[in-house]
Motif scaffolding. Structure first.
Motif, PDB file in Angstrom:
ATOM      1  N   TYR A 301      48.122  42.342  49.764  1.00 56.95           N
ATOM      2  CA  TYR A 301      46.743  41.951  49.471  1.00 56.95           C
ATOM      3  C   TYR A 301      46.460  40.491  49.815  1.00 56.95           C
ATOM      4  O   TYR A 301      45.331  40.026  49.613  1.00 56.95           O
ATOM      5  CB  TYR A 301      46.436  42.220  47.998  1.00 56.95           C
ATOM      6  N   GLU A 302      47.426  39.794  50.341  1.00 53.97           N
ATOM      7  CA  GLU A 302      47.188  38.450  50.848  1.00 53.97           C
ATOM      8  C   GLU A 302      46.901  38.451  52.341  1.00 53.97           C
ATOM      9  O   GLU A 302      46.754  37.393  52.957  1.00 53.97           O
ATOM     10  CB  GLU A 302      48.397  37.568  50.548  1.00 53.97           C
ATOM     11  N   SER A 303      46.794  39.654  52.906  1.00 60.61           N
ATOM     12  CA  SER A 303      46.498  39.780  54.336  1.00 60.61           C
ATOM     13  C   SER A 303      45.099  39.275  54.638  1.00 60.61           C
ATOM     14  O   SER A 303      44.179  39.406  53.821  1.00 60.61           O
ATOM     15  CB  SER A 303      46.625  41.240  54.784  1.00 60.61           C
ATOM     16  N   LEU A 343      42.067  50.352  51.897  1.00 62.25           N
ATOM     17  CA  LEU A 343      42.035  49.372  52.989  1.00 62.25           C
ATOM     18  C   LEU A 343      40.626  48.808  53.213  1.00 62.25           C
ATOM     19  O   LEU A 343      40.485  47.743  53.830  1.00 62.25           O
ATOM     20  CB  LEU A 343      42.551  50.017  54.278  1.00 62.25           C
ATOM     21  N   ALA A 344      39.601  49.494  52.712  1.00 59.39           N
ATOM     22  CA  ALA A 344      38.235  48.972  52.847  1.00 59.39           C
ATOM     23  C   ALA A 344      38.074  47.644  52.118  1.00 59.39           C
ATOM     24  O   ALA A 344      37.151  46.878  52.416  1.00 59.39           O
ATOM     25  CB  ALA A 344      37.230  49.990  52.317  1.00 59.39           C
ATOM     26  N   TYR A 345      38.959  47.370  51.159  1.00 48.64           N
ATOM     27  CA  TYR A 345      38.897  46.083  50.456  1.00 48.64           C
ATOM     28  C   TYR A 345      38.992  44.917  51.434  1.00 48.64           C
ATOM     29  O   TYR A 345      38.328  43.886  51.258  1.00 48.64           O
ATOM     30  CB  TYR A 345      40.023  45.997  49.426  1.00 48.64           C
ATOM     31  N   PHE A 346      39.806  45.058  52.466  1.00 50.43           N
ATOM     32  CA  PHE A 346      40.036  43.951  53.397  1.00 50.43           C
ATOM     33  C   PHE A 346      38.838  43.736  54.330  1.00 50.43           C
ATOM     34  O   PHE A 346      38.772  42.718  55.020  1.00 50.43           O
ATOM     35  CB  PHE A 346      41.315  44.214  54.197  1.00 50.43           C
ATOM     36  N   ASP A 347      37.907  44.688  54.343  1.00 49.95           N
ATOM     37  CA  ASP A 347      36.668  44.504  55.104  1.00 49.95           C
ATOM     38  C   ASP A 347      35.567  43.880  54.258  1.00 49.95           C
ATOM     39  O   ASP A 347      34.695  43.168  54.774  1.00 49.95           O
ATOM     40  CB  ASP A 347      36.179  45.850  55.655  1.00 49.95           C
TER      41      ASP A 347
END
Length: 436
Positions: A301-303, A343-347
């Protein structure tokens, strides 16, 4: 006793009695009606009197009852009789309009039983005042459809209730009687301006996802990252319990007492905690592997981008030791089933932290009193932010304002808690206080 104790310009105070700690005030109206309420004629004659008891705001921390000597009139033109209308009295209840207004504001944040004790008004009457006020707020207020919609649930009155929040503004916009897909979908379908919504944040509850996809097609659904990370911590804690079963009581208690060392991020540990972790690594190698796996999953989650997160997860999955793979099985399954939404969190970088905070406030509202229905709790949660009285910041009054402040205090319109807790400054003391 101050003859203008009531501070109601339409009434004349005739007598004041202090009965068992309550004020009983005898009063009458200053101006009789000039016309018949039925035909409008001015040809009226007196036709008797009756005493009506009216509740008013507490004075000097004491409950107040006003016995109004109400006059009855007969119209010579139409022959009908009527009692004079009482000014500043609520049309539906035997209380002053200022007391009703005060109860409306206070009932959003205080138990009905407490307000009944402070005013002498029945708790059922206060409930009806609250219901009318809540309906007025419902008719006058409209919640704007948020750009980021949070959906969660809270357990109230033996059932899980769906809670919808405006995440950017951090407040609750609706609470439904259950969290079923049909109920949630019906609410989402009726939302105005659905085009404003750019994403929806949920936990891993399938009916939320299905309802959002059916009613908000094309809107991204984001699984809250804290629910995913909690599963990694839960897997590590499950292994700790499994390892503890095989240990002597003293070591098992030590492992339980300092479990927070395992659950905290390694970068947040102090020197003593890191030393303890090193000791456990020698005694419990499987626990060390699980801790390292947990840390590796948190690092995902630090990506900085979705593609980097995908790469990190694949590397983490490939490097997961077979000895602890079963322990992280629920997390692996959840990621597989919810991969797109996780993975939508990273957007969008959206979380439900505000929603979880709102749930805590909802539980606090429920603890304020017992026996409230869902409708009462819902109204308090939705409208307290908009309808309740907000305290103004304290300002030292000027010379002209000081006299006005002292006049208001002389009238004593305050509750017992305010009377007892208010401290007098040196300027408020008069010589007579030193003889008390």
């Amino acid at each position: 006793m101050n003859p203008d104790l009531l501070n109601l310009s339409s009434y004349r105070v005739l007598r004041v009695e202090d009965a068992d700690g309550d004020y009983q005030i005898k009063a009458e109206t200053l101006s009789p009606p000039g016309r018949c309420v039925h035909c409008g004629s001015i040809d009226l004659v007196g036709f008797g009197r009756r005493e009506q008891w009216i509740r008013d705001l507490p004075i000097h921390g004491k409950r107040v009852g006003i016995a109004v000597d109400t006059r009855r009139f007969r119209c010579k033109s139409c022959g009908r009789t009527f009692y004079e209308p009482l000014p500043a009295v609520d049309d539906k209840r035997l209380m002053t309009t200022r007391l009703k207004t005060w109860l409306e504001k206070k009932s959003l944040r205080h138990p009905f039983s407490q307000l009944a004790e402070e005013t002498g008004v029945g708790a059922l009457t206060i409930r009806k005042v609250f219901d009318d006020y809540a309906q007025d707020l419902k008719d006058s207020l409209s919640f704007e459809t948020p750009e980021v919609l949070g959906i969660d649930e809270v357990h109230l009155i033996r059932r899980s209730r769906a809670v919808f929040t405006n995440i950017p503004s951090c407040f609750v916009i609706e609470m439904l009687p259950d969290r079923n897909k049909t109920t949630v979908a019906r609410y989402l379908a009726d939302l105005p301006d659905k085009g404003r919504i750019r994403c929806v944040a949920i936990d891993m509850w399938r009916p939320y996802q299905d309802a959002a996809r059916e009613t908000l097609p094309g809107v991204p659904i984001v699984v809250d990252k804290f629910h995913v990370l909690k599963m990694a911590n839960a897997a590590l804690d499950t292994l700790r319990k499994t390892v503890g079963v095989t240990l002597p009581p003293e070591k098992r208690r030590s492992l339980m007492r300092y479990r927070h060392v395992l659950l905290k991020r390694f970068s947040d540990l102090n020197e003593v905690q890191r030393k303890r972790l090193d000791e456990w690594s020698r005694d419990f190698p499987a626990l060390t592997k699980a801790h390292q796996a947990k840390e590796g999953f948190f690092d995902i989650y630090e990506s900085s981008s979705r593609s980097e997160a995908v790469r990190r997860y694949k590397d983490w999955d490939a490097d997961l030791d077979p000895e602890i793979r079963t322990t992280f099985g629920p997390l692996l399954t959840a990621f597989q089933n919810w991969e797109g939404s996780i993975l939508a969190y990273f957007d969008h970088r959206v979380t439900k932290a505000c929603t979880e905070s709102s749930n805590n406030l909802i539980r606090a509202v429920q603890r304020m009193g017992r026996g409230y229905s869902f409708d009462v709790l819902r109204a308090r949660i939705l409208f307290a932010r908009h309808g309740a009285h907000r305290m103004k910041p304290f300002r030292r009054p000027g010379f002209m304002g000081k006299n006005r402040l002292e006049d208001d205090r002389a009238l004593g319109y305050e509750l017992p808690s305010q009377t007892l807790n208010r401290r007098k400054s040196a300027s408020e003391w008069t010589p007579q206080h030193f003889w008390i």
